[in-house]
Design an enzyme around this catalytic site. Structure first.
Site, PDB file in Angstrom:
ATOM      1  N   ASP A 139      25.446  42.929  42.970  1.00  0.00           N
ATOM      2  CA  ASP A 139      26.695  42.930  43.741  1.00  0.00           C
ATOM      3  C   ASP A 139      27.577  41.846  43.144  1.00  0.00           C
ATOM      4  OD1 ASP A 139      28.775  43.020  45.540  1.00  0.00           O
ATOM      5  OD2 ASP A 139      27.472  43.296  47.272  1.00  0.00           O
ATOM      6  N   ILE A 168      30.622  40.798  43.808  1.00  0.00           N
ATOM      7  CA  ILE A 168      31.193  39.964  44.875  1.00  0.00           C
ATOM      8  C   ILE A 168      30.805  40.604  46.204  1.00  0.00           C
ATOM      9  CG2 ILE A 168      33.223  38.887  45.908  1.00  0.00           C
ATOM     10  CD1 ILE A 168      34.760  39.324  43.343  1.00  0.00           C
ATOM     11  N   ASP A 169      29.897  39.990  46.920  1.00  0.00           N
ATOM     12  CA  ASP A 169      29.591  40.449  48.274  1.00  0.00           C
ATOM     13  C   ASP A 169      30.446  39.630  49.232  1.00  0.00           C
ATOM     14  OD1 ASP A 169      28.139  42.015  50.186  1.00  0.00           O
ATOM     15  OD2 ASP A 169      27.139  40.158  50.772  1.00  0.00           O
ATOM     16  N   THR A 228      34.082  40.746  49.517  1.00  0.00           N
ATOM     17  CA  THR A 228      35.344  40.805  48.770  1.00  0.00           C
ATOM     18  C   THR A 228      36.552  40.464  49.632  1.00  0.00           C
ATOM     19  OG1 THR A 228      34.443  42.424  47.224  1.00  0.00           O
ATOM     20  CG2 THR A 228      36.827  42.286  47.365  1.00  0.00           C
ATOM     21  N   ASP A 274      23.703  44.943  48.502  1.00  0.00           N
ATOM     22  CA  ASP A 274      24.017  43.963  49.534  1.00  0.00           C
ATOM     23  C   ASP A 274      22.796  43.128  49.907  1.00  0.00           C
ATOM     24  OD1 ASP A 274      26.732  44.845  49.940  1.00  0.00           O
ATOM     25  OD2 ASP A 274      25.937  46.557  51.039  1.00  0.00           O
TER      26      ASP A 274
END
Length: 262
Positions: free
Chosen positions: A83, A85-86, A88, A210
């Site tokens: 991921d 950017i978890d 965003t 995630d």
């Protein structure tokens, strides 16, 4: 596993440094995915591209599953779950709760995971059977917490119908627990649970990228991570807490039917 963990941490740190240096503003070019509120920035794709390039250079035969780029085929039984950017939306708004998450699976089982929270200067790591760590501190989730005293983290999906159900569920959970927290990043919520910053976490609609790395951090801290009614964690549902609290929250959630669509 130490080699996997070291490589994952090096790459997650590099991606995090790049993202910090190029933090967006609300004028950043933004696209949407599943709904108008499900955003992706140019830096999501840039971060994933960097991560993929580093993995491919070091481990050219491995498969890679990324949130933005899907799955790249490879050889063998090693797969990286990424991921870029978890969180965003947090990233876009300048909030600190966003993370770079990299997990390594061998034979379908996560054996190493790294969650880098650059804006907070925190890197969570875990290796299967070797514990969960924040820097040099070993993490242990909170134990012995009854449901009525539990601080519970959760999140909400992007589809309007799902949000409506999630709102009704959380309205029923709230009077039965200490309080609710909604941070905006599944990965950080699970790492916060491992660090004792919350007692439990539940959410519907999360994906392998995630929870891949953070799920290992949570379970290596002593927590249980699963779905409802004995099923494994999946997009249908994820619930995480120490044994005892897990069962209490599970039984409450089952009565609320949180997996329904309307």
């Amino acid at each position: 596993m130490s080699d996997f963990l070291r490589l994952a941490e090096d790459i997650a740190r590099e991606a995090g440094d790049m993202l910090l240096a190029k933090r967006p503003t609300m004028s950043e070019e933004v696209a949407t995915k599943s709904s108008p509120t499900d955003v992706v920035t140019a830096l999501d794709t840039a971060s994933e591209r960097l991560i993929r390039e580093r993995i491919e250079a070091a481990r050219p035969g491995d498969r890679i599953l990324g949130e933005e780029g899907g799955e790249a085929p490879g050889e063998g039984d090693v797969r990286w779950v990424v991921d870029p950017i978890d969180g965003t939306v947090n990233f876009l708004y300048g909030l600190p709760d966003w993370a770079v998450s990299i997990a390594v699976e061998v034979g379908g089982r996560v054996v190493a995971g790294v969650v880098n929270v650059p804006a907070r200067g925190e890197v969570f790591t875990a290796a299967l059977g070797e514990g969960a760590w924040l820097g040099g501190t070993r993490l242990r989730c909170n134990t012995g917490v009854p449901l009525a005293q539990a601080l519970v983290a959760t999140g909400f999906g992007y589809a309007q119908a799902s949000r409506a159900v999630q709102g009704r569920v959380v309205a029923e959970v709230l009077p039965r627990v200490r309080d609710i927290r909604r941070g905006g990043s599944c990965a950080i919520d699970l790492c916060s649970l491992a660090a004792g910053r919350v007692d439990a976490y539940y959410e519907r609609g999360i994906n392998p990228w995630d929870y891949g790395a953070a799920g290992l951090v949570a379970t290596e801290s002593g927590a249980r991570l699963a779905g409802l009614r004995g099923r494994p964690v999946s997009r249908d549902f994820a619930l995480c807490a120490a044994p005892g609290l897990f069962e209490e929250l599970h039984d409450l959630l089952v009565t609320l039917d949180p997996e329904r669509d309307a």
